[in-house]
Design a protein around this motif. Structure first.
Motif, mmCIF file in Angstrom:
data_model
loop_
_atom_site.group_PDB
_atom_site.id
_atom_site.type_symbol
_atom_site.label_atom_id
_atom_site.label_comp_id
_atom_site.label_asym_id
_atom_site.label_seq_id
_atom_site.Cartn_x
_atom_site.Cartn_y
_atom_site.Cartn_z
ATOM 1 N N ASP A 47 -9.924 3.699 6.604
ATOM 2 C CA ASP A 47 -9.433 2.437 6.038
ATOM 3 C C ASP A 47 -8.634 2.710 4.776
ATOM 4 N N LEU A 48 -9.188 3.596 3.931
ATOM 5 C CA LEU A 48 -8.540 3.914 2.672
ATOM 6 C C LEU A 48 -7.181 4.536 2.929
ATOM 7 N N TRP A 49 -7.179 5.457 3.896
ATOM 8 C CA TRP A 49 -5.930 6.136 4.227
ATOM 9 C C TRP A 49 -4.893 5.124 4.688
ATOM 10 N N ARG A 50 -5.356 4.141 5.480
ATOM 11 C CA ARG A 50 -4.424 3.118 5.947
ATOM 12 C C ARG A 50 -3.886 2.311 4.778
ATOM 13 N N SER A 51 -4.807 1.973 3.841
ATOM 14 C CA SER A 51 -4.380 1.218 2.669
ATOM 15 C C SER A 51 -3.360 2.012 1.862
ATOM 16 N N LEU A 52 -3.624 3.310 1.744
ATOM 17 C CA LEU A 52 -2.697 4.162 1.001
ATOM 18 C C LEU A 52 -1.327 4.151 1.643
ATOM 19 N N ASN A 53 -1.336 4.338 2.950
ATOM 20 C CA ASN A 53 -0.077 4.326 3.693
ATOM 21 C C ASN A 53 0.685 3.038 3.486
ATOM 22 N N TYR A 54 -0.079 1.969 3.586
ATOM 23 C CA TYR A 54 0.511 0.646 3.453
ATOM 24 C C TYR A 54 1.063 0.454 2.044
ATOM 25 N N GLY A 55 0.252 0.898 1.052
ATOM 26 C CA GLY A 55 0.670 0.795 -0.345
ATOM 27 C C GLY A 55 1.958 1.567 -0.594
ATOM 28 N N PHE A 56 2.022 2.803 -0.039
ATOM 29 C CA PHE A 56 3.229 3.613 -0.189
ATOM 30 C C PHE A 56 4.439 2.876 0.331
ATOM 31 N N ARG A 57 4.242 2.286 1.515
ATOM 32 C CA ARG A 57 5.380 1.610 2.143
ATOM 33 C C ARG A 57 5.835 0.437 1.282
ATOM 34 N N LEU A 58 4.844 -0.302 0.718
ATOM 35 C CA LEU A 58 5.186 -1.441 -0.140
ATOM 36 C C LEU A 58 5.970 -0.982 -1.363
ATOM 37 N N LEU A 59 5.475 0.109 -2.003
ATOM 38 C CA LEU A 59 6.142 0.591 -3.208
ATOM 39 C C LEU A 59 7.545 1.077 -2.892
ATOM 40 N N ARG A 60 7.699 1.722 -1.722
ATOM 41 C CA ARG A 60 9.019 2.215 -1.358
ATOM 42 C C ARG A 60 9.966 1.074 -1.047
ATOM 43 N N LYS A 61 9.380 -0.040 -0.608
ATOM 44 C CA LYS A 61 10.226 -1.172 -0.214
ATOM 45 C C LYS A 61 10.888 -1.811 -1.433
ATOM 46 N N SER A 62 10.207 -1.774 -2.615
ATOM 47 C CA SER A 62 10.835 -2.319 -3.818
ATOM 48 C C SER A 62 10.898 -1.233 -4.890
ATOM 49 N N PRO A 63 11.867 -0.312 -4.716
ATOM 50 C CA PRO A 63 11.920 0.849 -5.610
ATOM 51 C C PRO A 63 12.159 0.450 -7.070
ATOM 52 N N GLY A 64 12.895 -0.630 -7.277
ATOM 53 C CA GLY A 64 13.173 -1.052 -8.651
ATOM 54 C C GLY A 64 11.888 -1.371 -9.384
ATOM 55 N N PHE A 65 11.076 -2.208 -8.747
ATOM 56 C CA PHE A 65 9.787 -2.576 -9.338
ATOM 57 C C PHE A 65 8.928 -1.343 -9.552
ATOM 58 N N SER A 66 8.819 -0.507 -8.506
ATOM 59 C CA SER A 66 7.932 0.645 -8.591
ATOM 60 C C SER A 66 8.361 1.575 -9.713
ATOM 61 N N LEU A 67 9.675 1.829 -9.779
ATOM 62 C CA LEU A 67 10.174 2.767 -10.771
ATOM 63 C C LEU A 67 9.940 2.232 -12.181
ATOM 64 N N THR A 68 10.262 0.944 -12.389
ATOM 65 C CA THR A 68 10.056 0.350 -13.715
ATOM 66 C C THR A 68 8.596 0.462 -14.113
ATOM 67 N N ALA A 69 7.727 0.088 -13.183
ATOM 68 C CA ALA A 69 6.296 0.103 -13.497
ATOM 69 C C ALA A 69 5.825 1.513 -13.813
ATOM 70 N N ILE A 70 6.216 2.475 -12.957
ATOM 71 C CA ILE A 70 5.722 3.850 -13.134
ATOM 72 C C ILE A 70 6.260 4.442 -14.428
ATOM 73 N N VAL A 71 7.561 4.234 -14.683
ATOM 74 C CA VAL A 71 8.137 4.848 -15.883
ATOM 75 C C VAL A 71 7.576 4.198 -17.153
ATOM 76 N N SER A 72 7.494 2.857 -17.178
ATOM 77 C CA SER A 72 7.020 2.218 -18.415
ATOM 78 C C SER A 72 5.551 2.543 -18.658
ATOM 79 N N LEU A 73 4.756 2.481 -17.599
ATOM 80 C CA LEU A 73 3.341 2.854 -17.755
ATOM 81 C C LEU A 73 3.213 4.324 -18.126
ATOM 82 N N GLY A 74 4.016 5.162 -17.460
ATOM 83 C CA GLY A 74 3.931 6.606 -17.680
ATOM 84 C C GLY A 74 4.259 6.970 -19.111
ATOM 85 N N LEU A 75 5.341 6.392 -19.646
ATOM 86 C CA LEU A 75 5.710 6.712 -21.028
ATOM 87 C C LEU A 75 4.607 6.272 -21.981
ATOM 88 N N ALA A 76 4.067 5.072 -21.729
ATOM 89 C CA ALA A 76 3.023 4.571 -22.636
ATOM 90 C C ALA A 76 1.764 5.424 -22.530
#
Lengths: 110, 892
Positions: free
Chosen positions: B74-103
């Protein structure tokens, strides 16, 4: 699947015994063996045979191998009893004999 | 099948199902063939076989579940699904990862700095029983905690407390350049007592550590130990290092061992490269004179002895020592100083984390920095939470549908959390890289080219633990609201009406944005305070012009014996240096202004009692005021002859001196007396008065200073005012110096501007870093505001359409959107200013001529934020105003 569960103990026992006596067999072969030896009295519910065998495989009582079959383009999955399976079979057999013996005594003496 | 097999099956779900299907198909085939053989018509056989078998899908599903680890799948499926969601909106994902990452990275870097400077326990045996001895000492302005002792006092304290504690001596670690063969190089050296390593419980990686026997006869124990990091970095762990010798000053030291890995002295901020026995201190007076406080005393109390018991044993020794000390003092030492020394109490401070000047000077600044980056992390988290919420709302129909067809709510929450964890893992990687770069960068910023800070910033277990804990907290913080709102999904409500759950969601995101504005205001306010402090310090009138002034430190070895010969030598050098092309003027002084050294002496005025008898002194050559750009107010400069036959008989004083001691009259030609030894005074005539200049530190302000002609000293700083740069000047100077006399050597070259900037390093670091993070906070808050407003416009499209249809003007619609923004911003702003004002008194020690409630610092963030908020609101407002009522109403 409440009906299957009640029969599960017996099904495990039959599968293990057949594999111990007749060597490696595929699922259909086991079905046929049970039907023939019991002279068609016992009919394996085929839908529950495979999950049961996969469960026993998980438990390590039997192991499986794919074998190409002559005359058919499909591969067949052959099952073989393991050392653990033999121990299990021994214990199950004892238990079964004790239970059926007890039931017979009750039928005889009641 | 084993657990590994079950694990493998998780990653091949399709193949697993195919396996099962194949097995079942074989069974059916065989059964069909069997039935045909038994006489069943072929067209009926297949059907009967299937009926007999039952539903193969159910069989497959049951088998599948016994052959995988269900929760992991189940977890693996959720991960897969999550990956696909994040890839679908790269702008959001990138902003979130970079801003969180820098902080996250900035927080980790701040932690690694704090850990290295403040928290980390010394790698010694029983650090919890370690102590440092201190006593209160009368400073120029306030009572300070002194930790410097003399060698004779150490011997007495050690002898007196032999039963309670093991006491050791440690000099101050410092840049003590060494010479290996012919290579002179910089290294950090430290003097320690012979038993130091034994007491600390630090062993050797090679050879042996010092024993008390290595520290017995003053001047005769030419042995040294190297630190592991120095041995590794400088000698590549060469085992032949034992027995090699290096020169420090006049002595040659033989390496007898390399100290255990990880031990770099007891002073965080200074990593010691080599140790020498304390009795090798040069000059030898350092270990005989009871007035030369050049050592720290530390020790470890024995098992079962408390710090207080050890202290009580040490106090009488200390008091006796002080009584004998003050007898040696001159009468000019103020009574108050004598009395405070006599009364002073020895204190034993717990020393598990060592003792460091860096900690004292920069601890508050580091905490402030950590606070600021922590706040930025909160803003980044709020942003991600908001974006996730908005997306969750957009997906609410999908989620509702999934609930309706039987997905468990647990699965939905897990889905949202897994998505958050994916973001955090990405952010942690960005953050780790950023922290590995930022930690050392900040450390270098806090040091100067002349005073470097060396810290062990490796993250290690505490750093990694911190990173993981921080990530977990961040995930919880930004993932909780979206997860809860997913858990509340109720299919009926969402699928029936378009307004379900929307009000709470809008309130949630507004609260988040308001909090963002609040935190952002605090950060901006802090940045303003530090920027203003730095600006004040930069614009303080130094009284001299540092730009284009180069300093060369020159030593004459051997030095001339006669004063006249000394002056002749140095005046010749000064004249040659002044003649170098590109040099406007040259002069000499005991040391460069603001370089950190000081010479304070007692003075008195004949026949007059005056207050404040401690005055700063500096020996200078003719031309010093001209070279440094200090204005001569009246009288004349010193000449070479003024120092003959006796050096300190005539002097130039500054205006502060003239005004303090001769208020309302001319100081020219007047005399004062300067102490030359115990109760011995020499008379000094005032030749001229110069404008005030900074002597040691900007924060000291201007205080009375006396400039006397140069004396028989062997080391001088040569100041050169150049026309353009130093490039051509340095080689020319080297030639001239060796031509004047072979005994002269240049030991160091630097610029006056470097020195001045070095004094502002803490303020500059704070100003730069807080401005950087304030910018980041502002940007994040603006993005958050923009996102929430855009989303609310999209959500209210129908409402706006109805309003327009009912006759509302487009200006009204804009007012609606901007009004929402203004409400949220101004509430957050007001609360933020109140918070910031309340917090600011904790940083007052870091400010200079800026009050915590500084008006400019309060107004600037308010204006900046409002401006950014307006910009952020522009596009959403514009979009709201262009809503077409017919389209808006039809689309539902």
């Amino acid at each position: 699947m409440p009906k299957n569960e009640s029969l599960q103990g017996a099904l495990d026992l039959l599968v293990l015994k057949i594999l111990a006596k007749r060597g490696p067999l595929h699922g259909y072969g086991i079905t046929i063996q049970i039907e023939q030896i019991s002279e068609e009295v016992l009919r394996v519910e085929e839908g529950s045979l495979y999950p049961a065998m996969h469960r026993m495989e998980e438990a390590g009582w039997i192991k499986a191998e794919w074998v190409s079959t002559e005359g058919s383009k499909r591969r067949a999955r052959y099952y073989e009893i393991t050392k653990e399976g033999r121990k299990r079979l021994e214990a199950e057999e004892l238990r079964w004999n004790a239970v059926t013996g007890a039931v017979s005594r009750v039928l005889l003496l009641a | 099948m084993s657990t590994i097999g079950k694990l493998k099956n998780i990653f091949r779900p399709v193949a697993l199902d195919a396996d099962i299907d194949e097995e079942l198909a074989y069974h059916l085939e065989q059964r069909t063939a069997g039935l045909i053989a038994a006489g069943v018509k072929p067209e009926d056989a297949a059907r009967r076989a299937r009926i007999q078998f039952g539903n193969p899908l159910v069989v497959r599903e049951t088998s599948h579940h016994t052959r995988v680890i269900a929760w992991l799948e189940d977890l693996w499926r959720s991960l897969n699904y999550g990956f696909r969601l994040l890839r679908k909106s790269p702008g959001f994902s990138l902003t979130a990862i970079v801003s969180l990452g820098l902080a996250i990275g900035a927080c980790t870097a701040a932690f690694s700095l704090l850990n290295a400077v403040v928290f980390r326990t010394l790698p010694v045996a029983h650090p919890e029983r370690l102590f440092f001895a201190t006593y209160p000492s009368q400073g120029p302005e306030a009572t300070q905690e002194a930790d410097s002792f003399s060698y004779p006092l150490y011997r007495q304290l050690k002898a007196a407390t032999a039963r309670e504690a093991d006491i050791l001596l440690s000099g101050y670690a410092g840049e003590r350049g060494v010479q290996w063969g012919s290579d002179a190089e910089s290294a950090t050296g430290q003097y320690v007592s012979g038993d130091a390593f034994r007491v600390l419980g630090v062993g050797s990686a090679l050879g042996r550590v010092f024993s008390p026997a290595d520290d017995e006869k003053p001047g005769e124990n030419s042995v040294a130990l190297l630190s592991y990091s120095y041995w590794e970095g400088r000698f590549g762990k060469d085992p032949k290092i034992l027995g090699r010798t290096f020169r420090y000053q006049k002595n040659s030291f033989q390496v007898i061992g390399v100290v255990e890995k990880g031990f770099n002295g007891v002073e965080p901020g200074n990593m010691v490269d080599y140790w020498m026995p304390a009795t090798m201190y040069t000059p030898a007076e350092a270990i005989t004179n009871p007035g030369w406080n050049w050592f720290r005393i530390l020790g470890r109390v024995k098992q079962g002895v408390t710090l207080d018991q050890a202290r009580q044993r040490m106090q009488p020794v200390f008091s006796d020592f002080m009584k004998r000390r003050v007898l040696q003092f001159s009468a000019a030492v103020p009574k108050s100083v004598v009395e405070s020394l006599l009364k002073s109490k020895l204190t034993l401070q717990p020393g598990a984390t060592g003792r460091s000047g860096l900690r004292r000077g920069s601890q508050t600044a580091l905490w402030v920095l950590a606070g600021i980056v922590g706040l930025v992390l909160l803003i980044a988290c709020a942003n991600v939470a908001n974006l996730l919420l908005a997306r969750g709302a957009a997906r609410s129909r999908e989620l509702a549908l999934r609930v309706a067809i039987g997905a468990g709510r647990r699965r939905l929450v897990e889905q949202v959390l897994v998505e958050g964890i994916l973001l955090t893992v990405g952010a942690a990687m960005v953050g780790l890289l950023f922290a590995l770069w930022a930690g050392p960068s900040i450390m270098n910023m806090m040091g100067t080219s002349r005073e470097q800070i060396r810290l062990d910033l490796s993250l290690g277990l505490p750093g990694c633990g911190f990173l993981v804990a921080l990530c977990a907290l961040a995930t919880l913080f930004f993932g909780l609201a979206p997860a809860l709102s997913a858990a509340r999904t109720s299919p009926g409500e969402v699928l029936h009406s378009t307004d379900g759950g929307r009000m709470t969601r809008r309130l949630q995101s507004r609260v988040l944005v308001g909090a963002q504005v609040l935190i952002c205001t605090v950060v901006l306010f802090a940045a303003c305070l530090f920027l203003r402090t730095f600006e004040r310090l930069m614009n303080t009138n130094l009284g001299f012009r540092p730009e284009n002034v180069m300093i060369a430190e020159i030593r004459s070895d051997p030095a001339p014996k006669e004063l006249a010969a000394t002056i002749a030598l140095w005046s010749q050098l000064r004249d040659r240096a002044a003649a170098i092309p590109g040099v406007e003027s040259a002069s000499l002084s005991s040391w460069a202004l603001m370089q950190g050294n000081g010479w304070i002496n007692m003075i008195r005025l004949p026949g007059r009692a005056v207050e404040g008898t401690e005055v700063k002194f500096l020996a200078v050559s003719p031309g010093f005021f001209h070279t440094m750009g200090m204005r001569l107010v009246s009288g004349r400069d010193v000449t070479w002859q003024d120092g003959l036959p006796k050096p300190h008989t005539a002097a130039v004083v500054d205006e502060a001196f003239a005004h303090h001691y001769f208020p309302g009259q001319s100081a020219l030609g007047r005399r004062f007396e300067v102490e030359e030894g115990k109760d011995k005074y020499a008379s000094v005539t005032i030749l001229g008065v110069v404008a005030n200049g900074m002597y040691r530190d900007i924060r000291d302000g201007m205080s009375p200073t006396v400039f006397v002609p140069i004396d028989e000293g062997a080391e001088w700083s040569l100041e050169l005012r150049t026309r353009a740069g130093f490039d051509g000047v340095i080689p020319a100077l080297r030639r001239e110096v060796s031509r004047v006399h072979p005994s002269l050597k240049i030991t160091d070259v630097y610029s006056q501007a470097e020195i001045v900037n070095g004094r502002l390093v803490r303020e500059r670091t704070l100003a730069i870093l807080s401005t950087f993070f304030a910018g980041a906070a502002l940007l994040l808050a603006a993005v958050g505001l923009y996102g929430v407003l855009s989303y609310s416009v999209v959500q209210r499209t129908r409402e706006i359409g109805i309003r327009l249809a009912l006759g509302s003007s487009r200006a009204n619609i804009i007012r609606l959107v901007v009004g929402e923004m203004l409400l949220v911003t101004s509430l957050g702003l007001t609360a933020g200013l109140a918070f910031g004002y309340g917090l600011s008194r904790y940083v007052s020690s870091l400010l200079y001529e800026v009050k915590p409630g500084d008006t400019v610092s309060l107004l600037a963030p308010a204006l900046g934020l409002l401006l950014f908020a307006l910009v952020a609101a522009l596009a959403p407002a514009w979009r709201a105003a262009r809503v077409q009522p017919m389209i808006a109403l039809r689309c539902e």
